[in-house]
Design an enzyme around this catalytic site. Structure first.
Site, PDB file in Angstrom:
ATOM      1  N   LYS A   8       1.693   3.110   5.687  1.00 37.84           N
ATOM      2  CA  LYS A   8       1.259   2.188   6.748  1.00 37.84           C
ATOM      3  C   LYS A   8       2.422   1.299   7.210  1.00 37.84           C
ATOM      4  O   LYS A   8       2.683   1.162   8.402  1.00 37.84           O
ATOM      5  CB  LYS A   8       0.092   1.300   6.237  1.00 37.84           C
ATOM      6  CG  LYS A   8      -1.104   2.101   5.739  1.00 37.84           C
ATOM      7  CD  LYS A   8      -2.252   1.227   5.259  1.00 37.84           C
ATOM      8  CE  LYS A   8      -1.978   0.409   4.028  1.00 37.84           C
ATOM      9  NZ  LYS A   8      -1.771   1.188   2.789  1.00 37.84           N
ATOM     10  N   ARG A  54     -10.016  -4.500   4.523  1.00 35.41           N
ATOM     11  CA  ARG A  54     -10.005  -3.742   3.273  1.00 35.41           C
ATOM     12  C   ARG A  54     -11.355  -3.755   2.586  1.00 35.41           C
ATOM     13  O   ARG A  54     -11.513  -3.160   1.522  1.00 35.41           O
ATOM     14  CB  ARG A  54      -9.003  -4.389   2.337  1.00 35.41           C
ATOM     15  CG  ARG A  54      -7.745  -3.586   2.110  1.00 35.41           C
ATOM     16  CD  ARG A  54      -6.864  -4.446   1.255  1.00 35.41           C
ATOM     17  NE  ARG A  54      -5.874  -3.743   0.537  1.00 35.41           N
ATOM     18  CZ  ARG A  54      -4.598  -3.703   0.897  1.00 35.41           C
ATOM     19  NH1 ARG A  54      -4.193  -4.258   2.014  1.00 35.41           N
ATOM     20  NH2 ARG A  54      -3.736  -3.101   0.130  1.00 35.41           N
ATOM     21  N   ARG A  71       9.508   3.434  -4.296  1.00 34.62           N
ATOM     22  CA  ARG A  71       9.737   2.552  -3.138  1.00 34.62           C
ATOM     23  C   ARG A  71      10.678   1.405  -3.498  1.00 34.62           C
ATOM     24  O   ARG A  71      10.606   0.810  -4.559  1.00 34.62           O
ATOM     25  CB  ARG A  71       8.410   1.976  -2.656  1.00 34.62           C
ATOM     26  CG  ARG A  71       8.608   0.926  -1.561  1.00 34.62           C
ATOM     27  CD  ARG A  71       7.348   0.578  -0.837  1.00 34.62           C
ATOM     28  NE  ARG A  71       6.340   0.000  -1.704  1.00 34.62           N
ATOM     29  CZ  ARG A  71       5.132  -0.327  -1.288  1.00 34.62           C
ATOM     30  NH1 ARG A  71       4.787  -0.119  -0.033  1.00 34.62           N
ATOM     31  NH2 ARG A  71       4.268  -0.834  -2.123  1.00 34.62           N
ATOM     32  N   ARG A 121       8.845  -3.868  -5.737  1.00 34.14           N
ATOM     33  CA  ARG A 121       7.704  -4.786  -5.782  1.00 34.14           C
ATOM     34  C   ARG A 121       7.088  -4.813  -7.177  1.00 34.14           C
ATOM     35  O   ARG A 121       7.012  -3.788  -7.850  1.00 34.14           O
ATOM     36  CB  ARG A 121       6.641  -4.328  -4.769  1.00 34.14           C
ATOM     37  CG  ARG A 121       6.720  -5.072  -3.460  1.00 34.14           C
ATOM     38  CD  ARG A 121       5.866  -4.491  -2.379  1.00 34.14           C
ATOM     39  NE  ARG A 121       4.456  -4.288  -2.686  1.00 34.14           N
ATOM     40  CZ  ARG A 121       3.558  -3.870  -1.790  1.00 34.14           C
ATOM     41  NH1 ARG A 121       3.928  -3.627  -0.551  1.00 34.14           N
ATOM     42  NH2 ARG A 121       2.309  -3.695  -2.125  1.00 34.14           N
ATOM     43  N   ARG A 176      -4.643  -0.156  -8.072  1.00 39.73           N
ATOM     44  CA  ARG A 176      -4.753  -0.331  -6.615  1.00 39.73           C
ATOM     45  C   ARG A 176      -5.504   0.850  -5.992  1.00 39.73           C
ATOM     46  O   ARG A 176      -6.287   0.676  -5.063  1.00 39.73           O
ATOM     47  CB  ARG A 176      -3.357  -0.477  -6.000  1.00 39.73           C
ATOM     48  CG  ARG A 176      -2.741  -1.845  -6.282  1.00 39.73           C
ATOM     49  CD  ARG A 176      -1.237  -1.852  -6.116  1.00 39.73           C
ATOM     50  NE  ARG A 176      -0.808  -1.581  -4.767  1.00 39.73           N
ATOM     51  CZ  ARG A 176       0.442  -1.220  -4.445  1.00 39.73           C
ATOM     52  NH1 ARG A 176       1.365  -1.090  -5.386  1.00 39.73           N
ATOM     53  NH2 ARG A 176       0.766  -0.997  -3.191  1.00 39.73           N
TER      54      ARG A 176
END
Ligand code: AP5
Length: 214
Positions: A13, A88, A127, A160, A171
């Protein structure tokens, strides 16, 4: 152009939003980015949100809805916006319906970025993000030339806190339990369009553009 990018963590996203907002001069509203900015600045919202974010849980709806209500009033949203990471929950989606109708505008589409769980885990565990400008990298799929510094601005690249495998799994669980009901919510409104987001970033971008510019 006003649309939502919906999808599990790591679907791409933020990667797609970064390109689309520049190309179409629309606002990129990422609730995750706004929350991380508040955590960094140590605001009361940031302090409240941090423990939820670190464990991969959702931040309470009332905090998020108030935050988005304020953000959508900003001048840059008048030309259009792309929502990333919001809504969400069904409560957030209902609140968004009210916000949008109060603004006197409509949503054009909800784009579901569909990816299997193993791809999510591979993407998120690799990431890396620039601390200064927010550019998103991946150690294998989109590495920075230097490895530790950003190609765009020279800022430090970091991982992160919630990109550890056990938090990623939580998650994903939260996504299936609390966010995936939005697929049916937007299908019923005839707004949902699905994209195979396991393809390359360029291919995914082309598919999104073909859907939102119709
Ligand atoms: P948030 O920041 O929104 O995280 P997320 O939804 O989990 O999404 P991510 O940012 O992890 O993934 P992404 O889809 O943007 O993927 P990306 O493009 O980076 O939320 C964080 C936390 O904040 C939540 O857990 C929650 O606590 C809280 N929160 C936020 N919004 C909330 C809300 N509305 N309500 C309540 N709480 C909220 O890509 C991932 C990696 O893959 C990158 O390395 C990228 O380079 C790579 N990649 C991307 N696309 C491709 C591709 N096509 N091929 C190969 N690699 C790719």
């Amino acid at each position: 152009m006003r649309f939502i990018l919906l999808g599990p963590p790591g679907a791409g996203k933020g990667t797609q939003a970064a390109v689309i907002k520049d190309k179409y001069s629309i606002a990129h509203v990422s609730t995750g980015d706004i929350l991380r900015e508040n955590v960094k600045k140590g605001t009361s919202l940031g302090q409240e949100a941090k423990s939820f974010m670190d464990s991969g849980k959702l931040v309470p709806d009332q905090l998020i809805i108030a935050m988005v209500r304020d953000r959508l009033k900003d001048m840059d949203c008048a030309k259009g916006f792309l929502l990333d990471g919001f809504p969400r929950t069904v409560s957030q989606a209902e609140a968004l319906d009210h916000l949008i109708s109060n603004l006197g505008v409509n949503l054009d589409a909800v784009i579901l970025l569909d990816v299997p769980d193993d791809v999510v885990i591979e993407r998120l565990s690799g990431r890396r993000i620039c601390r200064r400008c927010g550019t998103i990298f991946h150690v294998n799929f989109n590495p920075s030339a230097d490895g530790s510094l950003c190609d765009r601005c020279g800022g430090e690249i970091y991982q992160r806190d919630d990109d550890r495998e056990e938090v990623i799994r939580n998650r994903l669980k939260v996504y299936y339990e609390q966010t995936s009901p939005l697929i049916e919510y937007y299908e019923k409104k005839s707004l949902l369009k699905k994209v195979d987001a396991s393809e390359s970033s360029d291919t995914v971008l082309t598919m999104i553009e073909s859907l939102v510019s119709r």
